[in-house]
Design an enzyme around this catalytic site. Structure first.
Site, PDB file in Angstrom:
ATOM      1  N   SER A   1      -9.260 -13.640  12.345  1.00  0.00           N
ATOM      2  CA  SER A   1      -9.566 -12.182  12.530  1.00  0.00           C
ATOM      3  C   SER A   1      -9.972 -12.019  14.087  1.00  0.00           C
ATOM      4  O   SER A   1     -10.442 -12.911  14.671  1.00  0.00           O
ATOM      5  CB  SER A   1     -10.863 -11.969  11.807  1.00  0.00           C
TER       6      SER A   1
ATOM      7  N   ARG B   1      -4.353  -5.912  22.142  1.00  0.00           N
ATOM      8  CA  ARG B   1      -3.712  -7.010  21.588  1.00  0.00           C
ATOM      9  C   ARG B   1      -2.433  -7.302  22.579  1.00  0.00           C
ATOM     10  O   ARG B   1      -2.235  -8.656  22.866  1.00  0.00           O
ATOM     11  CB  ARG B   1      -3.399  -6.701  20.053  1.00  0.00           C
TER      12      ARG B   1
ATOM     13  N   LEU C   1      -2.848  -0.179   7.956  1.00  0.00           N
ATOM     14  CA  LEU C   1      -3.274   0.007   6.454  1.00  0.00           C
ATOM     15  C   LEU C   1      -3.400   1.312   6.447  1.00  0.00           C
ATOM     16  O   LEU C   1      -2.977   2.036   5.140  1.00  0.00           O
ATOM     17  CB  LEU C   1      -4.667  -0.748   6.180  1.00  0.00           C
TER      18      LEU C   1
ATOM     19  N   GLY D   1       4.091   1.658  -0.891  1.00  0.00           N
ATOM     20  CA  GLY D   1       4.896   1.819  -2.307  1.00  0.00           C
ATOM     21  C   GLY D   1       4.122   1.955  -3.482  1.00  0.00           C
ATOM     22  O   GLY D   1       4.214   3.115  -3.997  1.00  0.00           O
TER      23      GLY D   1
ATOM     24  N   ARG E   1       0.609  -0.868  18.294  1.00  0.00           N
ATOM     25  CA  ARG E   1      -0.372  -0.336  16.991  1.00  0.00           C
ATOM     26  C   ARG E   1      -1.864  -0.684  17.518  1.00  0.00           C
ATOM     27  O   ARG E   1      -2.066  -2.008  17.800  1.00  0.00           O
ATOM     28  CB  ARG E   1       0.297  -0.935  15.781  1.00  0.00           C
TER      29      ARG E   1
ATOM     30  N   LEU F   1       0.723  -1.274   0.096  1.00  0.00           N
ATOM     31  CA  LEU F   1       0.027  -0.076   0.062  1.00  0.00           C
ATOM     32  C   LEU F   1       0.827   1.379  -0.024  1.00  0.00           C
ATOM     33  O   LEU F   1       0.602   2.145  -0.761  1.00  0.00           O
ATOM     34  CB  LEU F   1      -0.973   0.205   1.203  1.00  0.00           C
TER      35      LEU F   1
HETATM   36  C1  LIG Z   1      -2.159 -11.102   8.309  1.00  0.00           C
HETATM   37  C2  LIG Z   1      -2.328  -9.514   8.486  1.00  0.00           C
HETATM   38  C3  LIG Z   1      -3.327  -9.065   8.753  1.00  0.00           C
HETATM   39  C4  LIG Z   1      -3.369  -7.454   9.136  1.00  0.00           C
HETATM   40  N1  LIG Z   1      -4.476  -6.851   9.085  1.00  0.00           N
HETATM   41  C5  LIG Z   1      -4.568  -5.553   9.045  1.00  0.00           C
HETATM   42  C6  LIG Z   1      -5.657  -5.123   9.330  1.00  0.00           C
HETATM   43  O1  LIG Z   1      -7.057  -5.657   9.343  1.00  0.00           O
HETATM   44  N2  LIG Z   1      -5.646  -3.637   9.327  1.00  0.00           N
HETATM   45  C7  LIG Z   1      -4.446  -2.888   9.370  1.00  0.00           C
HETATM   46  O2  LIG Z   1      -4.752  -1.622   9.427  1.00  0.00           O
HETATM   47  N3  LIG Z   1      -3.530  -3.590   9.391  1.00  0.00           N
HETATM   48  C8  LIG Z   1      -3.491  -4.910   9.097  1.00  0.00           C
HETATM   49  N4  LIG Z   1      -1.961  -5.602   8.999  1.00  0.00           N
HETATM   50  C9  LIG Z   1      -0.927  -4.761   8.613  1.00  0.00           C
HETATM   51  C10 LIG Z   1      -0.825  -4.226   7.599  1.00  0.00           C
HETATM   52  O3  LIG Z   1      -1.380  -5.091   6.546  1.00  0.00           O
HETATM   53  C11 LIG Z   1       0.551  -3.733   7.023  1.00  0.00           C
HETATM   54  O4  LIG Z   1       1.201  -2.913   8.212  1.00  0.00           O
HETATM   55  C12 LIG Z   1       0.874  -2.889   5.662  1.00  0.00           C
HETATM   56  O5  LIG Z   1      -0.161  -3.329   4.940  1.00  0.00           O
HETATM   57  C13 LIG Z   1       2.253  -2.621   5.468  1.00  0.00           C
HETATM   58  O6  LIG Z   1       2.166  -2.421   3.950  1.00  0.00           O
HETATM   59  P1  LIG Z   1       3.661  -1.740   3.446  1.00  0.00           P
HETATM   60  O7  LIG Z   1       3.044  -1.033   2.061  1.00  0.00           O
HETATM   61  O8  LIG Z   1       4.488  -0.926   4.369  1.00  0.00           O
HETATM   62  O9  LIG Z   1       4.463  -3.014   3.342  1.00  0.00           O
HETATM   63  P2  LIG Z   1       4.017  -4.438   2.397  1.00  0.00           P
HETATM   64  O10 LIG Z   1       2.382  -4.431   1.870  1.00  0.00           O
HETATM   65  O11 LIG Z   1       4.395  -5.435   3.243  1.00  0.00           O
HETATM   66  O12 LIG Z   1       4.789  -4.545   1.216  1.00  0.00           O
HETATM   67  C14 LIG Z   1       6.190  -4.287   1.049  1.00  0.00           C
HETATM   68  C15 LIG Z   1       6.767  -4.468  -0.197  1.00  0.00           C
HETATM   69  O13 LIG Z   1       7.980  -4.354  -0.344  1.00  0.00           O
HETATM   70  C16 LIG Z   1       8.820  -5.157  -1.143  1.00  0.00           C
HETATM   71  N5  LIG Z   1      10.025  -5.495  -0.685  1.00  0.00           N
HETATM   72  C17 LIG Z   1      10.289  -5.970   0.519  1.00  0.00           C
HETATM   73  N6  LIG Z   1      11.966  -6.109   0.425  1.00  0.00           N
HETATM   74  C18 LIG Z   1      12.345  -6.001  -0.752  1.00  0.00           C
HETATM   75  C19 LIG Z   1      13.470  -5.960  -1.376  1.00  0.00           C
HETATM   76  N7  LIG Z   1      14.762  -6.284  -0.511  1.00  0.00           N
HETATM   77  N8  LIG Z   1      13.687  -5.478  -2.498  1.00  0.00           N
HETATM   78  C20 LIG Z   1      12.689  -5.073  -3.257  1.00  0.00           C
HETATM   79  N9  LIG Z   1      11.296  -5.306  -2.624  1.00  0.00           N
HETATM   80  C21 LIG Z   1      11.218  -5.414  -1.577  1.00  0.00           C
HETATM   81  C22 LIG Z   1       7.779  -6.246  -1.211  1.00  0.00           C
HETATM   82  O14 LIG Z   1       7.748  -6.861  -2.801  1.00  0.00           O
HETATM   83  C23 LIG Z   1       6.379  -5.578  -1.037  1.00  0.00           C
HETATM   84  O15 LIG Z   1       5.905  -5.130  -2.601  1.00  0.00           O
HETATM   85  C24 LIG Z   1      -2.152  -6.930   8.757  1.00  0.00           C
HETATM   86  C25 LIG Z   1      -0.929  -7.616   8.678  1.00  0.00           C
HETATM   87  C26 LIG Z   1      -0.997  -8.883   8.428  1.00  0.00           C
HETATM   88  C27 LIG Z   1       0.283  -9.686   8.164  1.00  0.00           C
END
Ligand SMILES: Cc1cc2nc3c(=O)[nH]c(=O)nc-3n(C[C@H](O)[C@H](O)[C@H](O)COP(=O)(O)OP(=O)(O)OC[C@H]3O[C@@H](n4cnc5c(N)ncnc54)[C@H](O)[C@@H]3O)c2cc1C
Ligand code: SF4
Ligand code: FES
Lengths: 248, 636
Positions: free
Chosen positions: B283, B329, B440, B44, B434, B42
């Site tokens: 959930s 939590r 999200l 990126g 958190r 989300l």
């Molecule tokens: C099972 C689960 C349920 C969740 N439920 C909720 C919820 O209901 N509500 C809420 O608010 N939050 C929730 N969260 C937390 C939330 O989903 C995450 O904190 C958030 O989506 C993180 O988004 P992000 O864009 O930071 O990272 P991510 O979506 O993890 O994206 C990381 C990106 O970085 C890339 N990447 C990583 N390392 C490298 C590298 N070395 N080289 C190139 N690319 C790389 C990956 O390919 C990916 O594209 C949940 C998390 C999990 C695990």
């Protein structure tokens, strides 16, 4: 339990692959299918052999990365289930299991079970979006959307882009995947404006990528882990014909 | 001292003041500026798409085969916004306060206020993109309440909110690809950051399909690479989640903060075997109707249904009569661990607690429960082969979310000029704990609304910077280092797989730097991790070649996790207090509640890398609370 695996091994895009046999014992029924492959890979490392490459990430049925043909069926014997959610209790001790990559001209094999599905990205790039740049959005409650409409759009939007539909289709058609996106967006008021251009462009892109035509066998729906309905294909055809008819 | 560069003015005006005075770049010049965005979650995707819409040239990287598969896709519950559609008294201020308090007063007021403020526009943006959030029968958006707050501010799309937001951001990204403003590099892993004149000017990435090592140059680099909870091996994260991008940036000079603040989610499926790779999240909404208990007697061998009512300990209801099964939590997870450690755990590995729906089914009927949670019960059955309408679910806490990450200032810029960190990869908004449905939001807000102001503000000073190419010695050096490491992995003559080291590290961290920690456990862990790293450096075995090679990918990630794990322990050791997810057993009340120490620890710890097996250096950013009063966070 013990299984006799026949796994597709292929070095590169252009090399010739073949089925290789492995015997795997010590499998517990609680393992997921991918954990069973992890176990085999761990043993291959011990023997100094290259591991079996397969795509996977979330291991909870939502990212759409995993997917292989297991005994000739996309994602294995269960319906509504991805490979990562398939557990070994669905197999019997002593069974022979055939594991192959998803096959389609538009999905070339990279190595072993890993395939290149970027054709799906290209289809979305050709129009699978609503043109709303950051900052343009109106207040979200200013356009009410009926509960049923949202739910129907959601059903289509739930596609995880795994490619099982393509792998299952005898024509390697991407109709289910593409139509799910068409439906998702055309059902919503926000997506209606661009619908004619979108459907024409996306349908053409399917051809460009080398996917086959849909001949309505409905095999895809059976294997789709998200149970996306073939009715979306009907809607896509309707929208496509409408767009062509209304075009000057 | 490090400076967060918080804008002047009243809390409610800071962000507007910032936007009013930030520097702009004219459209003709934007075309001349290149930005690398690593990560397509989300944070990126939204950042890359928005910058491209503004006219910058963006290169977008992810390790999956498609941008859409980033782990944001797995979030279930929902996303918070202070829309006050329920007319239940919600407001930006209230959301700000809940978040600050939920984080146990260890986050910055200004950042958190901005998060709440921007939440309003995020819902508008997502709806405009076609995100099918749940609606009422009248057609307006629906909300539900989520963990530890009294208002309903959570927007959701069934149990797949993350997936739907992700698809919205992915499609916005794909639109910019077709417009020619974004070039995507899927199946690429960032393996180093390139600095020129002290500024971030590019990355070294490995093409995971061909094995080629590539150099990419830009005017700024954004890391949106997600959380590192996978350091524990067993977690709710995806198999590929890693710390490599932020860790390698850390080794190039970016500070890390809140490193040991890890949220353990209380309702996950427990480990049931040694080959298990993942702890699936169930959930949290299940806690609305499920009651949590363990047998009163330690070592009770009976199956849960055979244990009579009077021999069950509903420990959350007992310890926290007001919030009971809905306690936050960190508190719920810790209470479960306390009972499991006392020998009262259930299940084959005695590592779980019961989540029991029998009372709810008796009172409301099976149909009602099925209507609310049918899909979750089906998922439980699919994974475990057990019918949870008939016997309690077995659940257990699992590593889930990393509050810590790269230290960033108000601009989301790290201590390296030109290097930004967004989403879960930075440390900024959640303090020591958190709140559900806030991350999200944070990822989206960072990417859609904040970075597209702050990055141009930085770039405006770079227009006259010297043009560099990938032939610069800094690129050559960085590439050589990456190659050297990969060759070393491939040539090691060891006998243990990367997974072996990863699992060993994970277990060690669960035990010694997990839900609770002590000085002793942390000191032991540091010694053990160092020796594990030594053994990794000699006994690792990688088969295969430089081409597609998942074992080679794992080796690099595990190597970084080992170093990060050590920093986590230093961070937890240095902070002699308990706050949020950080529970030091030495600092608790007689009835086991956390004792925070505002006098000595009301600051952000920012760590600087000093070399392998060398103590990192601590820098402090004092936390100044001008608006809220620090209180004890109690859920009794
Ligand atoms: C099972 C689960 C349920 C969740 N439920 C909720 C919820 O209901 N509500 C809420 O608010 N939050 C929730 N969260 C937390 C939330 O989903 C995450 O904190 C958030 O989506 C993180 O988004 P992000 O864009 O930071 O990272 P991510 O979506 O993890 O994206 C990381 C990106 O970085 C890339 N990447 C990583 N390392 C490298 C590298 N070395 N080289 C190139 N690319 C790389 C990956 O390919 C990916 O594209 C949940 C998390 C999990 C695990
Ligand atoms: S339609 Fe179904 S089978 Fe096809 S890509 Fe989407 S989820 Fe997979
Ligand atoms: S690994 Fe993500 S759907 Fe199977």
């Amino acid at each position: 339990m013990k299984l006799y695996l026949k796994v597709w091994r292929q070095e590169h895009r252009d090399s010739k692959g073949g089925m290789i046999s492995y015997e795997v014992d010590g499998i517990s029924e609680h393992m997921s299918f991918l954990e069973m492959l992890d176990l085999l890979n761990e043993r291959l490392i011990q023997k100094g052999e290259r591991v079996i490459e397969f795509d996977h990430d979330c291991r909870e049925g939502i990212c759409g990365a995993c997917g292989m043909m297991i005994n000739g069926r996309a994602h294995g014997p269960l319906t509504g289930t991805t490979t990562c959610q398939l557990h070994m209790r669905s197999f019997n001790d002593g069974e022979t299991v055939y594991i192959e990559p998803f096959r389609a001209t538009a999905f070339p094999v990279l190595r072993d079970l890993k395939i290149d599905r970027s054709a799906f990205d290209h289809i979305i790039q050709s129009g699978g979006y609503i043109s709303a740049s950051t900052g343009q959005a109106p207040e979200s409650n200013s356009i009410p959307i009926a509960h049923e409409v949202t739910e129907a759009a959601f059903d289509a939007a739930a596609c995880i882009g795994c490619g099982a539909c393509v792998a299952t289709c005898k024509n390697s058609s991407a109709a289910l995947f593409t139509s799910a996106k068409i439906s998702h967006l055309v059902l919503l008021p926000q997506g209606k404006l661009e619908s004619a251009d979108r459907v024409v462009s996306m349908v053409n892109q399917m051809d460009t990528e080398g996917f086959g035509h849909c001949s309505n066998t409905e095999a895809c729906e059976v294997e789709c882990p998200q149970e996306i309905s073939v009715l979306h294909i009907g809607r896509m055809n309707y929208e496509y014909n409408k767009a062509l008819a209304l075009r000057k | 001292m490090i400076d967060a560069k918080i804008p002047a003015g009243d809390l409610a005006d800071k962000w507007n003041n910032y936007k009013d005075s930030s520097k702009l770049i004219n459209p003709a010049n934007r075309k001349k500026l290149d930005i690398i965005v690593v990560g397509t979650g989300l944070a990126g995707s939204s950042c890359a798409a928005t910058l491209a819409e503004q006219g910058y040239n963006v290169k977008s990287f992810c390790f999956q085969d498609s941008a859409r598969r980033a782990h944001s896709v797995a979030a279930q519950g929902g996303v918070n916004a202070a829309k006050n559609y329920k007319n239940d008294g919600d407001s930006v201020y209230r959301m700000f306060y809940d978040t600050i308090k939920g984080g146990d007063f260890r986050s910055r007021e200004a950042n958190v206020y901005r998060l709440a403020e921007c939440s309003l526009a995020l819902i508008d943006q997502a709806v405009a993109q076609g995100v099918p959030f749940a609606r009422e029968y009248g057609g307006y958006l629906n909300n539900r309440s989520f963990g530890g707050v009294q208002v309903s501010r959570t927007f959701y799309a069934r149990g797949q909110t993350g997936q739907q937001l992700m698809i919205g951001a992915y499609q916005a990204l794909m639109r910019q690809v077709s417009a020619g403003k974004v070039k995507t590099y899927t199946r690429h892993e960032m393996l180093d950051l390139v600095l020129i004149d002290g500024k971030a000017r590019g990355i070294i990435a490995r093409n995971l399909e061909t094995g080629e090592i590539e150099r990419h140059v830009a005017n700024a680099v954004v890391l949106a690479t997600g959380g590192y909870g996978k350091v524990y091996y067993l977690s709710t994260l995806a198999m590929g989640c890693n710390s490599s991008a932020i860790w390698r940036a850390h080794k190039k000079g970016a500070f890390m903060s809140g490193v040991s603040w890890i949220q353990f989610h209380p309702t996950c499926l427990p480990q049931i075997g040694e080959t298990q790779s993942k702890l699936t999240l169930m959930s949290e909404s299940l806690r609305n109707d499920g009651r949590i208990w363990v047998p009163k007697k330690a070592g009770d061998e009976r199956v849960p249904n055979d244990i009579p009512e009077e021999e069950r300990d509903y420990y959350l209801e007992r310890r926290y009569p007001t919030f009971g099964n809905l306690s936050p939590r960190d508190i719920s997870s810790r209470a479960a661990k306390e009972r499991i450690d006392a020998g009262c755990g259930v299940g084959p590995m005695k590592n779980a607690v019961c989540l029991d729906f029998s009372k709810a089914i008796r009172e409301q009927g099976r149909d009602k429960i099925e209507e609310k949670y049918g899909n979750l019960f089906r998922m439980y059955d699919k994974i475990n082969g057990v019918d949870a309408y008939k016997e309690p679910m077995l659940i257990s806490p699992a590593a889930h979310f990393t509050m810590g990450g790269l230290w960033v200032d108000y601009d989301l810029m790290t201590t390296i000029p030109g290097l930004f960190a967004l989403g879960e990869a930075n440390f900024s908004d959640h303090g020591a704990n958190r709140l559900g449905a806030n991350s999200l939001l944070q990822s989206c807000v960072d990417g859609y609304f904040i970075a597209p102001y702050t990055i141009p503000n930085y770039l405006s000073g770079e227009l006259k910077a010297e043009k560099v190419t990938t032939d610069h010695p800094a690129f050559i050096d960085a590439e050589n280092n990456v190659r050297e490491q990969l060759n070393r992995f491939l040539n090691l003559k060891g006998h243990l797989s990367a997974d072996h080291f990863h699992k060993t590290l994970g277990k060690l961290l669960y035990d010694k730097c997990g839900l609770s920690r002590t000085r002793k456990s942390l000191e032991e862990a540091i010694v053990e991790i160092r020796s594990l790293k030594k053994s990794f450096d000699h006994e690792l075995k990688i088969t295969g070649d430089e081409g597609v090679n998942s074992e080679l990918e794992k080796a690099g990630r595990v190597s970084d996790f080992l170093e990060l794990g050590e920093l986590m322990c230093h961070d937890a050791l240095q902070r002699e207090e308990s706050c949020g997810a950080h529970f030091r057993e030495e600092y608790q009340t007689p009835d086991g509640e956390a004792v925070r120490n505002d006098k000595d620890f009301c600051y952000v710890s920012a760590w600087e890398w000093k070399g392998e097996a060398v103590e990192p250096e601590l820098h402090k950013e004092p936390l100044v609370f001008e608006t809220v009063k620090l209180t004890v966070r109690s859920y009794k």
